[in-house]
Enzyme design. Sequence first.
Site: not given
Lengths: 344, 344
Positions: A178, A123, A229, A121, A305, A186, A309-310, A188, A46-47
Amino acid sequence: MDDVNLSQSDLSGRVMAVLSKAGMSTVQTEAVARVIVAGERDGCKSHGIYRLEGVLRTIKAGKVKPDAVPVLDLNEGSAIVKVNADGGFANAAFELGLPALAERAHKLGIAALVINDCTHFSALWPEVEGVTGAGLAGLVMCPSYATVAPTGGSKPLLGTNPFAFGWPRANALPYVFDFATSVAARGEIELHRRSGKQLPDGWAIDADGNPTTDPEAALAGAMLPFGGHKGAAIGTMIELLAGIMIGDLTSPEVLDYLGSTALSPSHGELIVAMSPRAFAAGRPGDPFARAEVLFDAILGSGARLPSQRRYAAREKSLTDGITLTAAEIEHLDRLGELGLDAVA
Amino acid sequence: MDDVNLSQSDLSGRVMAVLSKAGMSTVQTEAVARVIVAGERDGCKSHGIYRLEGVLRTIKAGKVKPDAVPVLDLNEGSAIVKVNADGGFANAAFELGLPALAERAHKLGIAALVINDCTHFSALWPEVEGVTGAGLAGLVMCPSYATVAPTGGSKPLLGTNPFAFGWPRANALPYVFDFATSVAARGEIELHRRSGKQLPDGWAIDADGNPTTDPEAALAGAMLPFGGHKGAAIGTMIELLAGIMIGDLTSPEVLDYLGSTALSPSHGELIVAMSPRAFAAGRPGDPFARAEVLFDAILGSGARLPSQRRYAAREKSLTDGITLTAAEIEHLDRLGELGLDAVA
């Protein structure tokens, strides 16, 4: 057709070709290409190259300056370094400001980098990793488009306002989180709409402020903040600090300015850097060694942590290269040929 | 017996009498009494006179120094001001450090106050209001006892780690939030246990790491962070910044040191102050006026601002005085007579 395996520099060349064709200057092209390649490298589709069309659309709409020249204001005598992005992408502005931010934070213990008049544009983890790469802890935030309603409210007034943090590690990739301060991104909700699926409870409200699981109604209404909240409060803090305090647009103002959520948002960005060495000076224990004890305990308790995955995807990419589908390669080729004509 | 109506100074006198009788020095007594009275004034019973017994227990256990003399380290040439609380309560240390923090933040734009070797027993909003009272935005955090498991983990490694923020307002009480990064406060689980009620889903896990709604099992297990992995990430950030980075205890270390969650926790505290005037300099718009537009929009959309209930209680107290029950007055009298003999 088969998948295609690319080195980072191969991919970078292709991405830069697209951006150059669209009229972007070298400084803008290189900085944006770096984060797009990093996104693909880290498995954050997505990035990654998915974002290129948005970049082209935003250039075509005249909402980002493709040859912007960011200007550094060292603001001597203060702990705030400023970069005016000149209406270009945040990435080149960040790269310009990072060395001064790092120097200031090492000297003073804490310092801030303000980026103004930029288009964001990507992350925020590329910024966070820039700060941790300088041996500093970093806190990064920015507004977005107004698509999130504060808890109890019926109207979108906050952005998905990402909140990101990093802590440097000597023998490992940094501790980095992050995340959007909305329950879901949005995108998703858009994906649920396209596939005709209902949303989980608690993601969104409709235009009348009532809870909804219908993606269409949600897109016409508002998303909800994560954690009720508490998340709304953090989202509001980000509007105040990374919008109003730095003299840049808030999420409602971004949406007014762009008139669309299909373009990359224009606003500012706030990066706070802190030197663990300076803060811990004179106190017992080494802060970096002590942090490893905490990370070990977290992993030992069965938790993960953030960014694990990244980082696993990154490790694989660095060994095996980055894999794109043949369709993705074709898409890149098409964007590289057509430039701004590729988008509406 | 009837309720008793007290002025703030009446209540302050009674609270100070209790603390003095327990051996607390004037500087410690006055600072602690100020926040206890503020808690009662604001209708925060959990941070009011209810806390006195914990103060006495902590003094009796030798885990706080009742006559501590906080020491200010101006740390010239840096953006970090430090106060060593000398093993006393954080409140006197904060009051000592605040003027230097404010001066530094106005001068440099951003600055930090580190409190080390302190015992914390109150909310963080008194600190936040101190910072906003100086015309600054403030971010305040500290660890706690390890009672919260990171999402996916089976062991309590994080504290309820409060996260607090404030923004100054010219003609209104400041925008302030102050919340635990756990779903619920530990006291709420204790209240469920006493009244024999089950917990809501998602509050806690048992000692084996399985979800539980049984308060006993939860107290033997761990609480969960608010907002899932996002809240866990913020809780971890607080361990890193307001524990490890400032060279003070993390939540697991606090619990090891105290051996109990019945005593006020010993650790450090991190306060970051930012000057909206300095950050916004040279940019369009007045940051304080723009923030009011955002607050108006939030209120106009049907949402609330954090602290609204507390401020309503404050307004009532300032007009009508603070009401205590006859039992509470008796309790205060008893603590004032017996001092440390009133607690086990």
